[in-house]
Design an enzyme around this catalytic site. Structure first.
Site, mmCIF file in Angstrom:
data_model
loop_
_atom_site.group_PDB
_atom_site.id
_atom_site.type_symbol
_atom_site.label_atom_id
_atom_site.label_comp_id
_atom_site.label_asym_id
_atom_site.label_seq_id
_atom_site.Cartn_x
_atom_site.Cartn_y
_atom_site.Cartn_z
ATOM 1 C CB ILE A 378 -1.005 -0.039 1.180
ATOM 2 C CG1 ILE A 378 -1.845 1.225 1.225
ATOM 3 C CG2 ILE A 378 -0.328 -0.347 2.505
ATOM 4 C CD1 ILE A 378 -2.988 1.165 2.221
ATOM 5 C CD GLU A 379 5.081 1.372 -2.389
ATOM 6 O OE1 GLU A 379 5.783 2.359 -2.671
ATOM 7 O OE2 GLU A 379 5.365 0.219 -2.741
ATOM 8 C CG ASN A 380 1.617 7.314 -5.260
ATOM 9 O OD1 ASN A 380 1.433 8.476 -4.951
ATOM 10 N ND2 ASN A 380 2.235 6.953 -6.375
#
Length: 542
Positions: A378-380
Site C-alpha cells: 500500500i503506497e502513494n
C-alpha cells in the site's frame, strides 16, 4: 517507496575470492589454487573458454548447484583454461570430475589425460613439476572435435601458491566463528576479520565432509543442506599470494525442520521480490536451486477493467507466464506470496468500490493459486494516503482471512527513518480498530536520502515500527518484533543509497537477533549474477 524504474538501478558486481595455500610454521601445505573451481559463482569467472564455448549449467552436476558445460563441435574443442601463480621446481596435482566423450584435463606445455567415454562423472588427475624459473601455469579442460558437450565440476589444483614479492606470510586465524541463523537447508555464519602483512582477500568456509564456500566478507550462508541435521564448519583466511591461514576453531550448527512457510504457530518468511513484468526476469527454479530460497514475493497484481485482478493490469491470473512461474517454483520446492498494489499503476484498492468487492478480488487471487499468504503493498496517495482506501483494504483483508482459515496477511508500506509516518501510524491503529488481524506489518526502509546510513536507518525505522505495534496492540517487545518485517532494496536506491551485501548481511543478522517476522528485498531481478542478496536472505530465520 518502490517504483518500477528501480529495476534499472545498477547491479552489484560480486567479488570473487581466489582459493589459497596453508602456511604453517613457515611451510607451504597443499591447497586448491583455482579461482571458481566448482563454478558455484554461477559464472565462468577465472576461466577463459574458447570462442564462447563454455557455459554454466545446473544439471548434471557432481557437487553443489553448478557445473561447467563445454560445447565441443567439429571445429571447436571447447577448451576452458585458467592461469595460476605457482612456485618454481615444485610439484602440483591437477584433478577434477569429468563427464562426456574424450574429455581432457591437462597443463599447457606438459602432461594431460582424458576419459574416453564417461556416462557419469569420473575423477581424473595428473601430476606435474614446474620448471626452475616457472612462475605461472595454465591448466585446462577440453573436449574433442565432434564429440559433443562435456561437463566438468569440482576441479582442483593442489600445491603451494606463487604470488607477488615472494609473500609467504599467511593471514591470522579467523576468530569467534559463530552461527547467526539456520533454515531447513542453510546455515549462516559470521566471524572476526583476519589480518595479513599484505591484505586479506577472502575466506573459505569448509563444511566437514562437504563442499567449501568462498566469500570476500566476514560472513557466509552455506546452502544445500539437509533439514534437522547438525553440521560442523571451520573458516580460513586467504591473501593475494595464495597463503591460507590455519583453520579456525570449529563451530557446529543444526538446520531447522523442513517447511519454512506459513502454518501453525509463528509466521516467519524470507521472501525476496520477483517481478515478471521487467524485461529479463530470472528463471525462479534456477534461483531456488542455486540459493535454497523457499519463498518469492511476486509483483504486482493490479486492477484490470475495474475491480478485476491481473498481473500488471494486463496478464491473466491463469494460463499465462505468471501461473507457469508459480508452478515451476512449487515444483522446485518453493512457494509464492503475491504482492497486490505497489507504487504505480491501476490498483484494486481505489477501483473496488466496497470492502466486499475488494475482498472478492483478493479471493480470486487466493483461489487461483491456493495461497497460504498475501501481501498488500500500500503506497502513494491513491491508497496509502487515503483514509477511505486504507479502511477498505483492512476490512477486505479481514473478510478473506475469515473465509480462508490459516491464510496469513501482510501489509507493506513506506516509512521514515524513525519509523512509520502519520499515515503508517493510522494504518496500524485502524487495523486494531477494525480487528483486521494482520499477521505482519512490513516497512520499506530506503529513499531516506543520498549517503544515508542504510544499516543504522533500517534498524532505527524498524524499531520505530516495533514500538508503534507494541503500543497499539499492547504487546511485549518480543511479540511486537514477531509482527514486523523489513523490505529493503539491494544495491542502489532511487536516492543513491547503497545497500551492499555486507550491509544486507548486517540487517539480516540484526533481524535474526531480534526475531522479526519477515525479510524481503527489491528484487531478485537485480541480484545478478550470483544471487548474493538472495543467498544472504535465505539465512533469515526470524
Amino acid at each position: 517507496m518502490r517504483t518500477r524504474h528501480r529495476l534499472l538501478a545498477s547491479l552489484s558486481a560480486a567479488a570473487l575470492a581466489t582459493a589459497g595455500v596453508v602456511m604453517a610454521a613457515g611451510t607451504a601445505e597443499a591447497a586448491n589454487l583455482l579461482t571458481n573451481p566448482d563454478f558455484e559463482t554461477g559464472t565462468l569467472s577465472g576461466w577463459n573458454c574458447a570462442a564462447g564455448s563454455g557455459s554454466i549449467v545446473s544439471t548434471p552436476v557432481h557437487g553443489g548447484s553448478n557445473a561447467l558445460a563445454g560445447a565441443a563441435s567439429g571445429s571447436n574443442i571447447a577448451r576452458c583454461a585458467q592461469t595460476v601463480a605457482v612456485q618454481p621446481s615444485t610439484a602440483y596435482t591437477f584433478s577434477g570430475w569429468l563427464r562426456g566423450n574424450f574429455v581432457y584435463l591437462g597443463v599447457n606445455g606438459g602432461t594431460s589425460t582424458w576419459t574416453s567415454s564417461a556416462g557419469n562423472y569420473t575423477r581424473v588427475s595428473i601430476s606435474f613439476t614446474t620448471a626452475a624459473s616457472q612462475n605461472s601455469a595454465e591448466v585446462y579442460v577440453q573436449g574433442w572435435y565432434g564429440q559433443g558437450t562435456y561437463y566438468a565440476d569440482d576441479l582442483s589444483l593442489d600445491g603451494p601458491g606463487g604470488g607477488p614479492g615472494g609473500d609467504t606470510q599467511a593471514p591470522t586465524t579467523p576468530g569467534n566463528v559463530r552461527s547467526t541463523g539456520a533454515t531447513a537447508n542453510s546455515v549462516s555464519l559470521s566471524w572476526d576479520a583476519s589480518t595479513d602483512n599484505v591484505g586479506v582477500t577472502g575466506y573459505d568456509v569448509i563444511r566437514e565432509g562437504g563442499a567449501t564456500t568462498s566469500v570476500t566478507g566476514t560472513s557466509a550462508t552455506v546452502t544445500g543442506l539437509s533439514a534437522s541435521t547438525q553440521y560442523r564448519f571451520t573458516v580460513r583466511a586467504k591473501d593475494k599470494a595464495g597463503n591460507l591461514s590455519p583453520a579456525s576453531a570449529p563451530v557446529t550448527a543444526t538446520t531447522t525442520e523442513g517447511g519454512g512457510g506459513p502454518g501453525p504457530g509463528r509466521f516467519i518468511q524470507a521472501a525476496p521480490y520477483l517481478y515478471l513484468g521487467w524485461g529479463n526476469p530470472p528463471a525462479p527454479a534456477d534461483v531456488i536451486r542455486a540459493t535454497g530460497v523457499k519463498w518469492f514475493t511476486m509483483a504486482f497484481i493490479l486492477a484490470q477493467n475495474g475491480c478485476n485482478p491481473a498481473w500488471d493490469s494486463q496478464r491473466p491470473l491463469l494460463g499465462g507466464t505468471d501461473e507457469s512461474a508459480i508452478k515451476a517454483i512449487r515444483a522446485a520446492g518453493g512457494d509464492v506470496v503475491p504482492s497486490i498494489g505497489g507504487w504505480s499503476g491501476n490498483k484494486l484498492g481505489p477501483n473496488c468500490s466496497t470492502a466486499e468487492a475488494l475482498a472478492g478480488a483478493y479471493q480470486k487471487v487466493i483461489t487461483a493459486y491456493g495461497l497460504k499468504a498475501i501481501d498488500v503493498d500500500i503506497e502513494n496517495t491513491d491508497e496509502f494516503e487515503s483514509a477511505a482506501v486504507q479502511d477498505r483494504i483492512l476490512t477486505a483483508l479481514k473478510i478473506v482471512k475469515q473465509n480462508n482459515p490459516g491464510l496469513r496477511t501482510i501489509l507493506t508500506f513506506p516509512t521514515l527513518n524513525t519509523g512509520p509516518n502519520s499515515w503508517g501510524n493510522r494504518l496500524i491503529e485502524q487495523s486494531k480498530v477494525l480487528n483486521a488481524d494482520i499477521d505482519n506489518f512490513t516497512i520499506m526502509p530506503f529513499n531516506f536520502g543520498g549517503g544515508a546510513d542504510m544499516y543504522g536507518n533500517t534498524v532505527k525505522s524498524t524499531n520505530g515500527l516495533k514500538d508503534k505495534v507494541k503500543s497499539v496492540f499492547g504487546l511485549t517487545d518480543a511479540e511486537a518484533y514477531a509482527k514486523v518485517g523489513i523490505s529493503g532494496m539491494n544495491n542502489m536506491s532511487d536516492s543513491n543509497e547503497n545497500t551492499t551485501t555486507a550491509i544486507w548481511t548486517q540487517i539480516r543478522d540484526w533481524s535474526n537477533a531480534n526475531h522479526i517476522g519477515r525479510l524481503s528485498f527489491w528484487a531478485v531481478n537485480r541480484d545478478r549474477p550470483n544471487w548474493d542478496f538472495t543467498r544472504i536472505t535465505v539465512g533469515f530465520t526470524g
